[in-house]
Design a protein around this motif. Sequence first.
Motif, PDB file in Angstrom:
ATOM      1  N   TYR A 101       5.873  -9.076  -1.862  1.00  0.00           N
ATOM      2  CA  TYR A 101       7.108  -8.311  -2.006  1.00  0.00           C
ATOM      3  C   TYR A 101       6.887  -6.803  -2.012  1.00  0.00           C
ATOM      4  CZ  TYR A 101       9.493 -12.681  -2.728  1.00  0.00           C
ATOM      5  OH  TYR A 101      10.002 -13.942  -2.532  1.00  0.00           O
ATOM      6  N   LEU A 102       5.706  -6.390  -1.558  1.00  0.00           N
ATOM      7  CA  LEU A 102       5.520  -4.977  -1.232  1.00  0.00           C
ATOM      8  C   LEU A 102       6.240  -4.615   0.070  1.00  0.00           C
ATOM      9  CD1 LEU A 102       1.708  -4.481  -1.997  1.00  0.00           C
ATOM     10  CD2 LEU A 102       3.602  -3.421  -3.237  1.00  0.00           C
ATOM     11  N   TRP A 103       6.622  -5.650   0.842  1.00  0.00           N
ATOM     12  CA  TRP A 103       7.170  -5.373   2.176  1.00  0.00           C
ATOM     13  C   TRP A 103       8.465  -4.556   2.180  1.00  0.00           C
ATOM     14  CZ3 TRP A 103      11.964  -6.861   3.670  1.00  0.00           C
ATOM     15  CH2 TRP A 103      12.561  -7.954   3.037  1.00  0.00           C
ATOM     16  N   PRO A 104       9.382  -4.669   1.195  1.00  0.00           N
ATOM     17  CA  PRO A 104      10.576  -3.811   1.291  1.00  0.00           C
ATOM     18  C   PRO A 104      10.248  -2.322   1.294  1.00  0.00           C
ATOM     19  CG  PRO A 104      10.963  -5.611  -0.257  1.00  0.00           C
ATOM     20  CD  PRO A 104       9.506  -5.626   0.064  1.00  0.00           C
ATOM     21  N   TYR A 124       7.549   8.830  -1.556  1.00  0.00           N
ATOM     22  CA  TYR A 124       6.116   8.533  -1.667  1.00  0.00           C
ATOM     23  C   TYR A 124       5.704   8.161  -3.090  1.00  0.00           C
ATOM     24  CZ  TYR A 124       6.600  10.475   2.936  1.00  0.00           C
ATOM     25  OH  TYR A 124       7.042  10.710   4.218  1.00  0.00           O
ATOM     26  N   PRO A 125       6.223   8.833  -4.127  1.00  0.00           N
ATOM     27  CA  PRO A 125       5.964   8.319  -5.483  1.00  0.00           C
ATOM     28  C   PRO A 125       6.556   6.928  -5.701  1.00  0.00           C
ATOM     29  CG  PRO A 125       6.699  10.595  -5.587  1.00  0.00           C
ATOM     30  CD  PRO A 125       6.873  10.150  -4.173  1.00  0.00           C
ATOM     31  N   SER A 126       7.695   6.650  -5.067  1.00  0.00           N
ATOM     32  CA  SER A 126       8.304   5.324  -5.190  1.00  0.00           C
ATOM     33  C   SER A 126       7.419   4.263  -4.556  1.00  0.00           C
ATOM     34  CB  SER A 126       9.688   5.309  -4.534  1.00  0.00           C
ATOM     35  OG  SER A 126      10.538   6.263  -5.125  1.00  0.00           O
ATOM     36  N   LEU A 127       6.873   4.584  -3.397  1.00  0.00           N
ATOM     37  CA  LEU A 127       5.952   3.663  -2.726  1.00  0.00           C
ATOM     38  C   LEU A 127       4.701   3.450  -3.579  1.00  0.00           C
ATOM     39  CD1 LEU A 127       5.375   2.083  -0.090  1.00  0.00           C
ATOM     40  CD2 LEU A 127       4.214   4.138   0.753  1.00  0.00           C
ATOM     41  N   LEU A 128       4.203   4.520  -4.161  1.00  0.00           N
ATOM     42  CA  LEU A 128       3.033   4.416  -5.031  1.00  0.00           C
ATOM     43  C   LEU A 128       3.330   3.539  -6.241  1.00  0.00           C
ATOM     44  CD1 LEU A 128       0.145   5.347  -5.681  1.00  0.00           C
ATOM     45  CD2 LEU A 128       1.128   7.338  -6.843  1.00  0.00           C
ATOM     46  N   PHE A 282      11.813  -2.167  -9.029  1.00  0.00           N
ATOM     47  CA  PHE A 282      12.420  -0.844  -9.192  1.00  0.00           C
ATOM     48  C   PHE A 282      11.999   0.086  -8.056  1.00  0.00           C
ATOM     49  CE2 PHE A 282      12.530   3.409 -11.376  1.00  0.00           C
ATOM     50  CZ  PHE A 282      13.906   3.489 -11.457  1.00  0.00           C
ATOM     51  N   ALA A 283      10.741  -0.025  -7.623  1.00  0.00           N
ATOM     52  CA  ALA A 283      10.251   0.806  -6.518  1.00  0.00           C
ATOM     53  C   ALA A 283      10.992   0.478  -5.227  1.00  0.00           C
ATOM     54  CB  ALA A 283       8.749   0.608  -6.332  1.00  0.00           C
ATOM     55  N   SER A 284      11.256  -0.810  -4.989  1.00  0.00           N
ATOM     56  CA  SER A 284      11.984  -1.212  -3.784  1.00  0.00           C
ATOM     57  C   SER A 284      13.384  -0.622  -3.778  1.00  0.00           C
ATOM     58  CB  SER A 284      12.062  -2.741  -3.702  1.00  0.00           C
ATOM     59  OG  SER A 284      10.773  -3.308  -3.598  1.00  0.00           O
ATOM     60  N   ILE A 285      14.044  -0.687  -4.926  1.00  0.00           N
ATOM     61  CA  ILE A 285      15.404  -0.139  -5.031  1.00  0.00           C
ATOM     62  C   ILE A 285      15.393   1.375  -4.819  1.00  0.00           C
ATOM     63  CG2 ILE A 285      17.359   0.179  -6.585  1.00  0.00           C
ATOM     64  CD1 ILE A 285      16.610  -2.499  -7.880  1.00  0.00           C
ATOM     65  N   LEU A 286      14.388   2.048  -5.395  1.00  0.00           N
ATOM     66  CA  LEU A 286      14.280   3.498  -5.217  1.00  0.00           C
ATOM     67  C   LEU A 286      14.075   3.864  -3.749  1.00  0.00           C
ATOM     68  CD1 LEU A 286      12.076   4.760  -8.206  1.00  0.00           C
ATOM     69  CD2 LEU A 286      14.487   5.269  -7.763  1.00  0.00           C
ATOM     70  N   CYS A 287      13.192   3.140  -3.063  1.00  0.00           N
ATOM     71  CA  CYS A 287      12.928   3.428  -1.650  1.00  0.00           C
ATOM     72  C   CYS A 287      14.200   3.268  -0.821  1.00  0.00           C
ATOM     73  CB  CYS A 287      11.836   2.499  -1.117  1.00  0.00           C
ATOM     74  SG  CYS A 287      10.174   2.897  -1.716  1.00  0.00           S
TER      75      CYS A 287
END
Length: 305
Positions: A101-104, A124-128, A282-287
């Motif tokens: 689920y890193l794919w989104p 980029y911080p969201s991806l990190l 949360f990172a997926s939603i941010l991206c």
Amino acid sequence: MVRSHQFTLAGCGAIFLFSSVVALIRNVTEQLGPVGGAAMIYSVSAVILILTVGLPKLSSFSYKYLVLGGGLFVSYEMCLALSLGMANDRLQAVEMGLINYLWPCLTVLFAVIFSRRSVSWLLYPSLLLSFLGVAWTVSGDSGLSISQLIANVQSNPVSYTLALSGAFIWAIYCNLTRLMADGKNAITWFFAATAVALWVKYLFSHEPPMAFDLPVIRDLLLAGLAMGGGYALWNLGILRGNMVLLATLSYFVPVFSTFLSAQLLGLTLTATFWQGVVMVTFASILCWWITREKPEPVPIQEEQA
């Protein structure tokens, strides 16, 4: 309006089925073997899709879409199924599901790279954060530990490599097929191709012959229904349902999947594990939020006297 709600419910059903895939694939592969079990699941899924979605003519698709899109799809599905089946235990299989689920976030990143459009540096911080969530989970109960993370990956490098590769492959697939598919969907053919590829691999593997009984057949049908039925329902949902609601819910699939996996596989997950799941979600939603298309402001017209 009522029919729209029905299609939206179909999409919600697809999200539920997708969320159960990790546990169901693991359950079948424990009984039939990592390769043989995966081959059986995708064979059943392909049959379900033929009966529900149909088998469109290959001539209706572009050659580039069939070859490149199909190759990416088959590669991803094999990475996903084999990473789950070859995991050392059920807990590690759930970890593989989370890595998937890193794919989104990666899909958003590749979309920005391919379109060459400017985007907020917050992407980029969201991806990190998504990768940090995976590392947090894989490190174990002690939280983020580089030494423990390395030790866990070294315990099964093949599964971890397959899961991570699958996330990158699916992100590329999502971006390329959007350009090549021309609004058409060859998902049935792609599932059939995945089944064939897995059967070829099974012929050259050293797995023992598969043994079938009623519990195995039941679990196999459930897994095939989750895969094939999920895609069929999702196709209905995104075509005629509330796409905004379905897209929003889809970003919570890591949470739904982890919860269902724990229930179906009889696992008790630690707070540290759940913290990693929340980070990835949360990172997926941010991206998505950072790169979403904002509506253009409507100019205010002056009233005429």
